[in-house]
Every structure is written in structure tokens, then in C-alpha cells.
Design an enzyme around this catalytic site. Structure first.
Site, short mmCIF file in Angstrom:
data_model
loop_
_atom_site.label_atom_id
_atom_site.label_comp_id
_atom_site.label_asym_id
_atom_site.label_seq_id
_atom_site.Cartn_x
_atom_site.Cartn_y
_atom_site.Cartn_z
N ASP A 105 -10.91 2.63 -20.36
CA ASP A 105 -12.15 2.95 -19.67
C ASP A 105 -13.23 3.37 -20.67
O ASP A 105 -12.91 3.83 -21.77
CB ASP A 105 -11.84 4.11 -18.70
CG ASP A 105 -12.87 4.27 -17.61
OD1 ASP A 105 -13.81 3.46 -17.53
OD2 ASP A 105 -12.73 5.22 -16.81
N ASN A 112 -8.06 6.93 -12.08
CA ASN A 112 -8.41 7.54 -13.37
C ASN A 112 -7.35 8.53 -13.82
O ASN A 112 -6.77 9.24 -13.01
CB ASN A 112 -9.77 8.24 -13.25
CG ASN A 112 -10.91 7.25 -13.15
OD1 ASN A 112 -11.26 6.60 -14.13
ND2 ASN A 112 -11.46 7.09 -11.95
N GLU A 128 -12.19 0.84 -7.68
CA GLU A 128 -11.81 2.04 -8.43
C GLU A 128 -11.89 3.23 -7.48
O GLU A 128 -12.84 3.35 -6.70
CB GLU A 128 -12.78 2.25 -9.61
CG GLU A 128 -12.52 3.57 -10.35
CD GLU A 128 -13.39 3.75 -11.60
OE1 GLU A 128 -14.26 2.90 -11.87
OE2 GLU A 128 -13.18 4.76 -12.31
N GLU A 177 -18.88 -2.24 -16.40
CA GLU A 177 -19.27 -1.32 -15.31
C GLU A 177 -20.75 -0.99 -15.41
O GLU A 177 -21.39 -1.25 -16.41
CB GLU A 177 -18.40 -0.07 -15.31
CG GLU A 177 -18.33 0.68 -16.60
CD GLU A 177 -17.39 1.90 -16.52
OE1 GLU A 177 -16.65 2.06 -15.54
OE2 GLU A 177 -17.44 2.70 -17.46
P1 C2E Z 1 -15.91 6.65 -14.65
O1 C2E Z 1 -14.43 6.53 -14.60
O2 C2E Z 1 -16.61 5.96 -15.78
O3 C2E Z 1 -16.45 6.14 -13.24
C1 C2E Z 1 -17.57 5.38 -13.08
C2 C2E Z 1 -18.75 6.23 -12.75
O4 C2E Z 1 -19.92 5.42 -12.86
C3 C2E Z 1 -18.73 6.75 -11.30
O5 C2E Z 1 -19.32 8.03 -11.29
C4 C2E Z 1 -19.66 5.77 -10.60
O6 C2E Z 1 -20.26 6.29 -9.43
C5 C2E Z 1 -20.67 5.48 -11.67
N1 C2E Z 1 -21.29 4.17 -11.49
C6 C2E Z 1 -20.70 3.06 -11.02
N2 C2E Z 1 -21.58 2.01 -10.99
C7 C2E Z 1 -22.75 2.48 -11.47
C8 C2E Z 1 -24.03 1.87 -11.71
O7 C2E Z 1 -24.27 0.71 -11.45
N3 C2E Z 1 -25.00 2.68 -12.25
C9 C2E Z 1 -24.77 3.98 -12.52
N4 C2E Z 1 -25.76 4.69 -13.03
N5 C2E Z 1 -23.57 4.59 -12.33
C10 C2E Z 1 -22.56 3.85 -11.80
P2 C2E Z 1 -18.64 9.24 -10.57
O8 C2E Z 1 -17.97 8.80 -9.31
O9 C2E Z 1 -19.68 10.31 -10.46
O10 C2E Z 1 -17.52 9.68 -11.57
C11 C2E Z 1 -17.83 10.19 -12.84
C12 C2E Z 1 -16.63 10.33 -13.70
O11 C2E Z 1 -15.73 11.32 -13.21
C13 C2E Z 1 -15.80 9.06 -13.76
O12 C2E Z 1 -16.35 8.19 -14.70
C14 C2E Z 1 -14.45 9.59 -14.19
O13 C2E Z 1 -14.40 9.78 -15.57
C15 C2E Z 1 -14.41 10.93 -13.52
N6 C2E Z 1 -13.60 10.80 -12.29
C16 C2E Z 1 -13.97 10.41 -11.04
N7 C2E Z 1 -12.92 10.48 -10.20
C17 C2E Z 1 -11.85 10.90 -10.93
C18 C2E Z 1 -10.48 11.19 -10.63
O14 C2E Z 1 -9.98 11.04 -9.50
N8 C2E Z 1 -9.70 11.62 -11.66
C19 C2E Z 1 -10.20 11.78 -12.92
N9 C2E Z 1 -9.36 12.20 -13.88
N10 C2E Z 1 -11.45 11.52 -13.24
C20 C2E Z 1 -12.28 11.10 -12.25
CA CA Z 2 -12.91 5.03 -14.59
CA CA Z 3 -15.95 4.22 -16.88
#
Ligand code: C2E
Ligand code: CA
Ligand code: CA
Length: 435
Positions: free
Chosen positions: A331, A269, A210, A388
Site C-alpha cells: 500500500d 488494512n 477496500e 489509488e
Molecule cells: P489508505 O489505506 O491509503 O486508504 C485510502 C484513503 O484514501 C482512504 O482514506 C480513502 O477515503 C482515501 N481516498 C480514496 N480515494 C480518494 C481520492 O480519490 N481522493 C482522495 N483525496 N482521497 C481518496 P480514509 O478512509 O480516511 O483512511 C485513511 C487511512 O487510514 C487509510 O489510508 C489507512 O492507512 C488507514 N485505515 C483506514 N481503515 C483502516 C483499518 O481498518 N485498519 C488500519 N490499520 N488502517 C486503516
Molecule cells: Ca489501504
Molecule cells: Ca493507500
């Protein structure tokens, strides 16, 4: 001047009256209550505008009945109302007043939801309080403070009534700092794409990743998407940031293919904001043409809440992506008000179980049951399931036991920068290559 629909004062008159009340404050408090009806649009869309107008009038009746202390009241616009209340009672604390309003709001919610079935109507209120120490405030500032508190209330799940406090101004300062920094960040490539591997449960092979955006400021500090994405969604700038991420990922895949290196599908995303204008499909077509990569190498993730908020548009987008040969996932399934009904309506390919099911520590019995039922349901609907937030071997084993096909989480890898992900693909002998 009066508002023709509700008979309340116009907003201009309200401000004049409020200004006067504030000048004559004495030892009293002037409490500005700003209320917005959340999900009111649903009433207009479902029952028609006439019914919407009727509801607003009914609401105003209740609104005026509810308080004996109202000094003036107005409809600011649409479904946004404001009142100013003069409170002389020194025994009633600010918090007690907030509680009173909260109770009234909840009672209205019960009443109106009964009348307008399925409406999910909610009354969101912000309150600002002026006393003799703060009477130098202008009426407009008192209202905008209450409105700010109302916006905070609107974002909360349960608390629908919030008192303004100065720390909210800090939030605004940060919001302005972030949103005004976006154009420069895009131009100077301060955004980076990180990749988080996805593994096949049966073989533990790398089968995809991802793409997750990171913002690294010139001073080296990171701003994380959880902080800046909600802010730039409100400003609409998320669309440009998403496009930036998509372009980087297409470029990354095309370069690796050109160099004859292994590649795996990357999921991207999609913000809810794309549904407003729907330019996204054209943009993806452009990228496919420009970079000439197989459509099987990209997937798009739409959160469960996007489908719920705007099912028709979401369906249009899913169909459009399918026509391009691109897979789509749902998602954060289970993070909000999941509607199982949606799963049968929407032709999605992958369901991503939210990490709420895998809380810290041992797997709870209730979470085990839910995970296994969702996975089973997905299997029967011929939808691939991915969980996830997998952090431990125990969790990973359980997912294998119940037949969840894919996994993603810190147990396998955190999101990693492109160079690190490239060596992950190159050195992972079990990488499944799909082109
Ligand atoms: P998401 O799409 O649900 O992405 C997964 C989030 O869960 C990611 O946080 C990831 O680092 C975190 N994660 C993955 N595995 C684990 C785990 O084992 N434990 C825990 N505690 N967390 C885990 P991240 O990278 O901080 O992103 C947060 C949210 O921001 C994402 O949730 C998504 O909704 C948004 N996001 C990130 N990048 C993009 C993007 O390019 N475009 C858009 N529209 N939204 C984005
Ligand atoms: Ca996602
Ligand atoms: Ca997610």
C-alpha cells in the site's frame, strides 16, 4: 550518582539540580533540551551493542562541547538525553535558540551518518523554556514538556527540533479522550466498515473493494481514521480495531454467500503494530475456519513503510498469508522512501500507487513519467498494479494508456457504508464475481 556509560549525572540528580536552577532563575531563562536519537536501534542491530555504546559516548562528547551554557545534563534512559541551559543573553530569542540547536543537530547528523553508513540517524529535540513568569513550574514538568515537544519532533519528516507550546497539551487531551474511548467503542459497535470500490481499468467492472474503518460517536459525529489510527497505533489498541474490522468483513461476505448474492474480494488494512506480536495469522486462520469463505475473497494491504521498517517480519507475514492462499498488496507505494530493491525481494501480488502521484488539477509531466515507469516495472515483475486516488477522467484515461490494471478513487466512488455498497454490487451489471 553518575551514569556509568556516559559519566553524566543520573536523572534524579539532574532533576534536583534543575529544581535549584529554576529557583534561582532571576532574569535568566532556563532552557531544557530533550534529545532522542532516532534510528539508534539500527546501530545496535547492525554494528552491535559495543558500537552502540561507543556512539553514545561520542554523542555525549559532542553534546557537552556544543554548549557553554549547560548547567546540568543526564541520560534519561537508553538514547534519550536531557540538558538544562541557563541563558542570560536577552537578545537571543527562543526561536533563535531553537535554530541554533537545529543547526547543531543537522551537523551531527551529517557527521554520524558518514561514520555509520546507511544509518539514517536523526537527532530529535524538544525544548521547553522557563522564565521568571513560569518559574513556578516543577523541574519534572519542564522536562516532560520538552519531552512532549521531542515526540512532536520525532513525527516530523524534516524539522527535528521543536519548541514546546501549550497547544501541545490540547493534543494530549485529545489523545487521552480517543484512546480511553476505544474499549467502549468496540463494545458498543461504534465502528463501522465503509467500502471503496476498485475497478478494472480495461472493462470498468467492479472487481473488489477496500474496507475502511469509520468511528461514529453516539452523538452522530464521525472521527476519521487519519486522526485516530496514529493515536491507537501508539497505544497498541489498533490491533483490536483491525480485528473488529476483519471480523465484520468476513461476516459480511459469509452472509452474502449464504444468501446466494454476488461478492467481490475485499482488501483489509494491516497496521504496523501487528508485526510486534504476529498473532494476526492465527486470527485470520480462525476467521477463515469460522466463516468458511474462500481465501480468494480477502486480501491484505501492508504499507510500504511497514516493509521498510521490519523487512524480515513483513516477509514472514507475507509468506504466512500466501500459505493461506491470500493475496497481499504493498500500500501507499511512492509515499515515503520507496525502495525499489524491496519490490524484487518481497513476493507481493499487488502494488498500490499512492495518491501523491495524482495531485489536484492536470497530471504533471513528472508524475506521468513516474506512474508509467512504476506500472511498467510492476508488469515486468508480474505484480498487478493499482492506482489509488483517481479523481478525474483524465487520470483514469492515462492509467489505461500506461496499462495500470486497477483503479480506485473518488472518480468511481467514495468509501460508502455497507448498505450502499451492497446496492452498488447488486446494481452494477459489470461486477466481476470471484469465489
Ligand atoms: P489508505 O489505506 O491509503 O486508504 C485510502 C484513503 O484514501 C482512504 O482514506 C480513502 O477515503 C482515501 N481516498 C480514496 N480515494 C480518494 C481520492 O480519490 N481522493 C482522495 N483525496 N482521497 C481518496 P480514509 O478512509 O480516511 O483512511 C485513511 C487511512 O487510514 C487509510 O489510508 C489507512 O492507512 C488507514 N485505515 C483506514 N481503515 C483502516 C483499518 O481498518 N485498519 C488500519 N490499520 N488502517 C486503516
Ligand atoms: Ca489501504
Ligand atoms: Ca493507500
Amino acid at each position: 550518582m553518575k551514569d556509568t556509560l556516559t559519566g553524566l549525572d543520573s536523572y534524579e540528580i539532574f532533576l534536583q539540580k534543575l529544581e535549584k536552577e529554576m529557583q534561582e532563575i532571576g532574569d535568566d531563562r532556563i532552557i531544557v533540551v530533550y534529545t532522542d536519537i532516532k534510528h539508534f536501534k539500527y546501530i545496535n542491530d547492525t554494528y552491535g551493542y559495543k558500537m552502540g555504546d561507543k556512539l553514545l559516548k561520542e554523542f555525549v562528547n559532542e553534546f557537552m562541547k556544543a554548549s557553554k551554557n549547560i548547567a546540568c545534563a543526564a541520560r534519561v534512559y537508553s538514547d534519550n538525553f536531557v540538558t538544562a541551559n541557563r541563558i542570560s543573553d536577552k537578545n537571543l530569542s527562543n526561536e533563535e535558540f531553537r535554530n541554533l540547536i537545529d543547526q547543531v543537530n543537522k551537523a551531527w547528523e551529517r557527521e554520524f551518518r558518514e561514520k555509520y553508513l546507511n544509518s539514517r540517524l536523526q537527532f530529535c529535540t524538544g525544548i521547553s523554556i522557563t522564565d521568571k513568569n513560569s518559574r513556578s513550574l516543577e523541574a519534572e514538568t519542564a522536562v516532560s514538556n520538552a519531552n512532549l515537544a521531542r515526540k512532536v519532533a520525532k513525527e516530523m519528516e524534516h524539522d527535528c527540533c521543536v519548541l514546546f507550546d501549550q497547544s501541545m497539551m490540547e493534543g494530549i487531551r485529545r489523545e487521552v479522550e480517543i484512546t480511553s474511548g476505544i474499549p467502549k467503542a468496540l463494545a458498543q459497535k461504534e465502528f463501522q466498515v465503509y467500502f471503496q470500490p476498485k475497478m478494472a481499468t480495461d472493462t470498468m467492472e467492479l472487481i473488489g473493494a477496500e474496507a475502511l474503518v469509520r468511528w461514529q460517536k453516539p452523538d452522530g459525529k464521525f472521527i476519521y481514521p487519519d486522526e485516530f489510527i496514529p493515536l491507537i497505533e501508539r497505544s497498541g489498541q489498533i490491533v483490536d480495531v483491525d480485528y473488529y474490522v476483519y471480523r465484520e468483513v468476513f461476516h459480511f461476505l459469509a452472509e452474502r454467500i449464504k444468501a446466494g448474492k454476488k461478492v467481490v474480494p475485499i482488501s483489509l488494512n494491516v497496521s504496523r503494530m501487528h508485526l510486534n506480536k504476529m498473532h494476526i495469522l492465527d486470527y485470520i486462520k480462525e476467521l477463515l475456519d469460522e466463516f468458511q469463505i474462500p481465501c480468494s475473497l480477502v486480501e491484505f494491504e501492508l504499507t510500504e513503510s511497514i516493509y521498510l521498517d521490519n523487512t524480515e517480519r513483513a516477509l514472514e507475514l507475507v509468506d504466512g498469508l500466501h500459505n493461506l492462499g491470500i493475496k497481499v498488496s504493498m500500500d501507499d507505494f511512492g509515499s515515503g522512501y520507496s525502495s525499489l530493491n524491496l519490490l524484487s525481494k518481497l513476493p507481493i501480488d499487488i502494488i498500490k500507487l499512492d495518491r501523491v502521484f495524482l495531485k489536484e488539477g492536470e497530471l504533471q509531466e513528472s508524475d506521468r513519467i513516474i506512474i508509467s515507469c512504476v506500472v511498467d516495472m510492476a508488469n515486468r515483475l508480474k505484480i498487478t498494479s493499482l492506482c489509488e486516488g483517481v479523481e478525474t477522467q483524465e487520470q483514469s484515461n492515462y492509467l489505461k494508456e500506461v496499462g495500470c490494471q486497477m483503479q480506485q478513487g473518488f472518480y468511481f466512488s467514495r468509501p460508502i457504508p455497507q448498505e450502499v455498497f451492497e446496492s452498488f454490487i447488486d446494481t452494477n451489471p459489470k461486477t466481476v464475481v470471484r469465489t
